[in-house]
Design a protein around this motif. Structure first.
Motif, PDB file in Angstrom:
ATOM      1  N   LYS A  90      -4.419 -60.532  34.747  1.00  0.00           N
ATOM      2  CA  LYS A  90      -4.077 -60.173  33.253  1.00  0.00           C
ATOM      3  C   LYS A  90      -5.186 -59.677  32.499  1.00  0.00           C
ATOM      4  O   LYS A  90      -4.967 -58.566  31.667  1.00  0.00           O
ATOM      5  CB  LYS A  90      -3.759 -61.829  32.614  1.00  0.00           C
ATOM      6  CG  LYS A  90      -2.640 -62.167  32.722  1.00  0.00           C
ATOM      7  CD  LYS A  90      -2.323 -63.665  32.093  1.00  0.00           C
ATOM      8  CE  LYS A  90      -1.259 -64.476  32.849  1.00  0.00           C
ATOM      9  NZ  LYS A  90      -1.029 -65.834  32.093  1.00  0.00           N
ATOM     10  N   SER A  91      -6.336 -59.914  32.824  1.00  0.00           N
ATOM     11  CA  SER A  91      -7.609 -59.104  32.313  1.00  0.00           C
ATOM     12  C   SER A  91      -7.560 -57.633  32.682  1.00  0.00           C
ATOM     13  O   SER A  91      -7.597 -56.922  31.737  1.00  0.00           O
ATOM     14  CB  SER A  91      -8.793 -59.827  32.538  1.00  0.00           C
ATOM     15  OG  SER A  91      -9.897 -58.899  32.172  1.00  0.00           O
ATOM     16  N   ASN A  92      -7.296 -57.452  33.898  1.00  0.00           N
ATOM     17  CA  ASN A  92      -7.242 -55.931  34.171  1.00  0.00           C
ATOM     18  C   ASN A  92      -6.036 -55.323  33.469  1.00  0.00           C
ATOM     19  O   ASN A  92      -6.096 -54.117  33.443  1.00  0.00           O
ATOM     20  CB  ASN A  92      -7.271 -56.103  35.956  1.00  0.00           C
ATOM     21  CG  ASN A  92      -8.218 -56.548  36.662  1.00  0.00           C
ATOM     22  OD1 ASN A  92      -9.297 -56.598  35.931  1.00  0.00           O
ATOM     23  ND2 ASN A  92      -8.095 -57.006  37.739  1.00  0.00           N
ATOM     24  N   LEU A  93      -4.906 -55.969  33.541  1.00  0.00           N
ATOM     25  CA  LEU A  93      -3.933 -55.309  32.834  1.00  0.00           C
ATOM     26  C   LEU A  93      -4.132 -54.981  31.313  1.00  0.00           C
ATOM     27  O   LEU A  93      -3.927 -53.851  30.930  1.00  0.00           O
ATOM     28  CB  LEU A  93      -2.461 -56.174  32.946  1.00  0.00           C
ATOM     29  CG  LEU A  93      -1.969 -56.226  34.295  1.00  0.00           C
ATOM     30  CD1 LEU A  93      -0.767 -57.389  34.460  1.00  0.00           C
ATOM     31  CD2 LEU A  93      -1.509 -54.813  34.876  1.00  0.00           C
ATOM     32  N   VAL A  94      -4.786 -56.116  30.713  1.00  0.00           N
ATOM     33  CA  VAL A  94      -5.201 -55.790  29.369  1.00  0.00           C
ATOM     34  C   VAL A  94      -6.269 -54.487  29.370  1.00  0.00           C
ATOM     35  O   VAL A  94      -6.251 -53.738  28.384  1.00  0.00           O
ATOM     36  CB  VAL A  94      -5.545 -56.891  28.648  1.00  0.00           C
ATOM     37  CG1 VAL A  94      -6.098 -56.677  27.541  1.00  0.00           C
ATOM     38  CG2 VAL A  94      -4.492 -58.018  28.488  1.00  0.00           C
ATOM     39  N   THR A  95      -7.127 -54.367  30.334  1.00  0.00           N
ATOM     40  CA  THR A  95      -8.081 -53.201  30.286  1.00  0.00           C
ATOM     41  C   THR A  95      -7.313 -52.038  30.487  1.00  0.00           C
ATOM     42  O   THR A  95      -7.759 -50.916  29.991  1.00  0.00           O
ATOM     43  CB  THR A  95      -8.889 -53.521  31.279  1.00  0.00           C
ATOM     44  OG1 THR A  95      -9.479 -54.715  31.044  1.00  0.00           O
ATOM     45  CG2 THR A  95     -10.259 -52.469  31.586  1.00  0.00           C
TER      46      THR A  95
END
Length: 163
Positions: A38-43
């Motif tokens: 999720k963090s990677n997608l938000v980034t």
């Protein structure tokens, strides 16, 4: 043919593998991986928002659009940072629980060593400043300390049996 030492090591490492694949451990690993994803997608969304800001600048759009996208980018940055932190906390919790389970499973000094006990001593870290003599001394001191602990525990258990 394997010696009894090697057989004991193999059996203990199999126990550790069973501990590593328990439902709780696997669930914590999945939760940490999900947060990280999720963090990677938000980034990725953040990168798109920043690229949009560059395009908005070249198109000479109204300044409120630029500010709006900037605020949205800042929100994405904070969300990504929070998700990354949560992922790290979950991963550390999983690792800590696994290490403690491994240490609890150990019955003697060799098993403590196989569980990774000696990897947590600064003098034993492998680095450019590694000193083999100091590492060996630290290991011997810790083995002596652990033998004393184990002997006190076993003598205490023997006294309990007598009483």
């Amino acid at each position: 043919m394997a010696t009894s030492y090697e057989t004991n090591q193999i059996q203990f490492l199999e126990k550790l593998e069973q501990l590593r694949t328990t439902k709780e451990q696997v669930d914590l690993q999945k939760q940490a991986a999900n947060k990280s994803t999720k963090s990677n997608l938000v980034t990725l969304l953040l990168a798109i928002a920043l690229a949009s800001m560059v395009v908005i600048t070249f198109l000479k759009a109204h300044w409120t659009v630029f500010i709006g996208v900037g605020v949205f980018a800042f929100y994405l940055y904070m969300l990504s940072k929070r998700l990354t932190l949560e992922s790290l906390i979950l991963a550390k919790e999983q690792d800590r629980k696994y290490v403690m389970l491994c240490f609890r499973e150990a019955q003697n000094i060799d098993e403590m060593n196989w569980a990774g006990w000696f990897q947590y001593f600064p003098a034993m870290e492998v680095s450019t400043k590694f000193n083999q003599r100091k590492s060996d001394e630290t290991a011997v001191e810790e083995i002596i300390r652990m033998r004393n602990v184990f002997s006190k525990v076993s003598s205490f258990e023997e006294r309990l049996k007598v009483e």
